[in-house]
Design a protein around this motif. Structure first.
Motif, PDB file in Angstrom:
ATOM      1  N   LEU A 114       0.828  -1.203   0.000  1.00  0.00           N
ATOM      2  CA  LEU A 114       0.000   0.000   0.000  1.00  0.00           C
ATOM      3  C   LEU A 114       0.865   1.256   0.000  1.00  0.00           C
ATOM      4  O   LEU A 114       0.581   2.218  -0.710  1.00  0.00           O
ATOM      5  N   PHE A 115       1.950   1.247   0.769  1.00  0.00           N
ATOM      6  CA  PHE A 115       2.855   2.393   0.795  1.00  0.00           C
ATOM      7  C   PHE A 115       3.485   2.617  -0.581  1.00  0.00           C
ATOM      8  O   PHE A 115       3.521   3.746  -1.079  1.00  0.00           O
ATOM      9  N   VAL A 116       3.957   1.542  -1.197  1.00  0.00           N
ATOM     10  CA  VAL A 116       4.583   1.662  -2.520  1.00  0.00           C
ATOM     11  C   VAL A 116       3.555   2.159  -3.535  1.00  0.00           C
ATOM     12  O   VAL A 116       3.850   3.020  -4.369  1.00  0.00           O
ATOM     13  N   LEU A 117       2.335   1.642  -3.468  1.00  0.00           N
ATOM     14  CA  LEU A 117       1.271   2.098  -4.350  1.00  0.00           C
ATOM     15  C   LEU A 117       0.974   3.580  -4.127  1.00  0.00           C
ATOM     16  O   LEU A 117       0.835   4.352  -5.076  1.00  0.00           O
ATOM     17  N   ALA A 118       0.889   3.978  -2.865  1.00  0.00           N
ATOM     18  CA  ALA A 118       0.609   5.383  -2.534  1.00  0.00           C
ATOM     19  C   ALA A 118       1.701   6.302  -3.076  1.00  0.00           C
ATOM     20  O   ALA A 118       1.401   7.368  -3.627  1.00  0.00           O
ATOM     21  N   VAL A 119       2.938   5.904  -2.937  1.00  0.00           N
ATOM     22  CA  VAL A 119       4.042   6.711  -3.474  1.00  0.00           C
ATOM     23  C   VAL A 119       3.948   6.778  -4.994  1.00  0.00           C
ATOM     24  O   VAL A 119       4.086   7.851  -5.585  1.00  0.00           O
ATOM     25  N   GLY A 120       3.674   5.649  -5.633  1.00  0.00           N
ATOM     26  CA  GLY A 120       3.536   5.636  -7.086  1.00  0.00           C
ATOM     27  C   GLY A 120       2.418   6.545  -7.567  1.00  0.00           C
ATOM     28  O   GLY A 120       2.584   7.307  -8.518  1.00  0.00           O
ATOM     29  N   LEU A 121       1.268   6.486  -6.882  1.00  0.00           N
ATOM     30  CA  LEU A 121       0.142   7.343  -7.262  1.00  0.00           C
ATOM     31  C   LEU A 121       0.438   8.824  -7.036  1.00  0.00           C
ATOM     32  O   LEU A 121      -0.058   9.676  -7.755  1.00  0.00           O
ATOM     33  N   SER A 122       1.234   9.114  -6.038  1.00  0.00           N
ATOM     34  CA  SER A 122       1.482  10.518  -5.689  1.00  0.00           C
ATOM     35  C   SER A 122       2.512  11.193  -6.592  1.00  0.00           C
ATOM     36  O   SER A 122       2.702  12.409  -6.497  1.00  0.00           O
ATOM     37  N   MET A 123       3.138  10.450  -7.484  1.00  0.00           N
ATOM     38  CA  MET A 123       4.207  11.025  -8.297  1.00  0.00           C
ATOM     39  C   MET A 123       3.714  12.095  -9.270  1.00  0.00           C
ATOM     40  O   MET A 123       4.418  13.066  -9.521  1.00  0.00           O
ATOM     41  N   ASP A 124       2.522  11.944  -9.820  1.00  0.00           N
ATOM     42  CA  ASP A 124       1.986  13.004 -10.683  1.00  0.00           C
ATOM     43  C   ASP A 124       1.773  14.285  -9.879  1.00  0.00           C
ATOM     44  O   ASP A 124       2.122  15.383 -10.321  1.00  0.00           O
ATOM     45  N   ALA A 125       1.182  14.134  -8.694  1.00  0.00           N
ATOM     46  CA  ALA A 125       0.960  15.294  -7.827  1.00  0.00           C
ATOM     47  C   ALA A 125       2.289  15.902  -7.398  1.00  0.00           C
ATOM     48  O   ALA A 125       2.432  17.123  -7.322  1.00  0.00           O
ATOM     49  N   PHE A 126       3.272  15.058  -7.128  1.00  0.00           N
ATOM     50  CA  PHE A 126       4.603  15.532  -6.769  1.00  0.00           C
ATOM     51  C   PHE A 126       5.191  16.361  -7.909  1.00  0.00           C
ATOM     52  O   PHE A 126       5.724  17.456  -7.689  1.00  0.00           O
ATOM     53  N   ALA A 127       5.076  15.840  -9.140  1.00  0.00           N
ATOM     54  CA  ALA A 127       5.634  16.547 -10.302  1.00  0.00           C
ATOM     55  C   ALA A 127       4.969  17.914 -10.486  1.00  0.00           C
ATOM     56  O   ALA A 127       5.644  18.915 -10.743  1.00  0.00           O
ATOM     57  N   VAL A 128       3.643  17.965 -10.341  1.00  0.00           N
ATOM     58  CA  VAL A 128       2.937  19.243 -10.471  1.00  0.00           C
ATOM     59  C   VAL A 128       3.325  20.172  -9.323  1.00  0.00           C
ATOM     60  O   VAL A 128       3.489  21.383  -9.514  1.00  0.00           O
ATOM     61  N   SER A 129       3.514  19.627  -8.141  1.00  0.00           N
ATOM     62  CA  SER A 129       3.915  20.437  -6.991  1.00  0.00           C
ATOM     63  C   SER A 129       5.312  21.020  -7.180  1.00  0.00           C
ATOM     64  O   SER A 129       5.568  22.163  -6.797  1.00  0.00           O
TER      65      SER A 129
END
Length: 186
Positions: free
Chosen positions: A6-21
């Motif tokens: 779940l943690f790895v999935l959460a990090v993977g999903l958050s990468m688009d938001a990270f890039a925009v941030s």
């Protein structure tokens, strides 16, 4: 799905938001805690909301396709991950807008969380405990987005494509693991 997955999935999903941030941080220049919290709240909130919506929709179909759930999860995560990897290699310059207005942030939050909607459908097929999962995804995205704004203000776009590439690879690997477990190899 275990905590590590779940943690790895959460990090993977958050990468688009990270890039925009990162892009937001770059365009803002001087940032403060308020900027970091605004980005974190919008992106984290939508990264939690979208899997919930996908889960609720997916529950309707889950019983009908239960024996194919591992294949569906694999295909969805492969498509999402492949799209992120493709985006990481695109050379066009992204426009960086410093606006933190609700309308702007809403559009960005929805755009960066569409993949989480598909993951929510996958959660329904895999019968994942949704409340802890979306809470974890939302919190992870909040932190990644807040850190992304800070990194963007310090380093610029250097890490944007790498973040998308890593996120895509992570999602594909999780999909592969789900498939292998579903067919009995793992």
């Amino acid at each position: 799905m275990g905590l590590i997955e779940l943690f790895v999935l959460a990090v993977g999903l958050s990468m688009d938001a990270f890039a925009v941030s990162v892009c937001k941080g770059l365009s803002l220049g001087r940032i403060n805690g308020k900027h970091m919290c605004i980005a974190g709240a919008w992106f984290g909130g939508f990264q939690a909301l979208m899997p919930l919506l996908g889960y609720l929709g997916g529950r309707y179909f889950a019983d009908m396709v239960a024996k194919y759930a591992h294949w569906i999860a694999f295909i969805l995560l492969l498509c999402i991950g492949g799209s992120m990897i493709k985006e990481s290699f695109e050379k066009e310059a992204d426009e960086c807008d410093s606006s933190m207005a609700p309308k702007e942030m809403f559009i960005l939050a929805v755009a960066t969380s569409i993949d989480a909607l598909a993951v929510g459908v996958t959660f329904a097929f895999l019968r994942v405990a949704i409340v802890p999962a979306i809470s974890f995804i939302g919190a992870t995205t909040f932190v990644c987005s807040a850190v992304g704004v800070k990194i963007g203000s310090m380093f610029g776009m250097k890490y944007k494509s790498r973040a998308e590439l890593c996120g895509g690879i992570i999602l594909i690997l999780i999909g592969l693991k789900i498939l292998l477990e579903g067919v009995g190899i793992l």
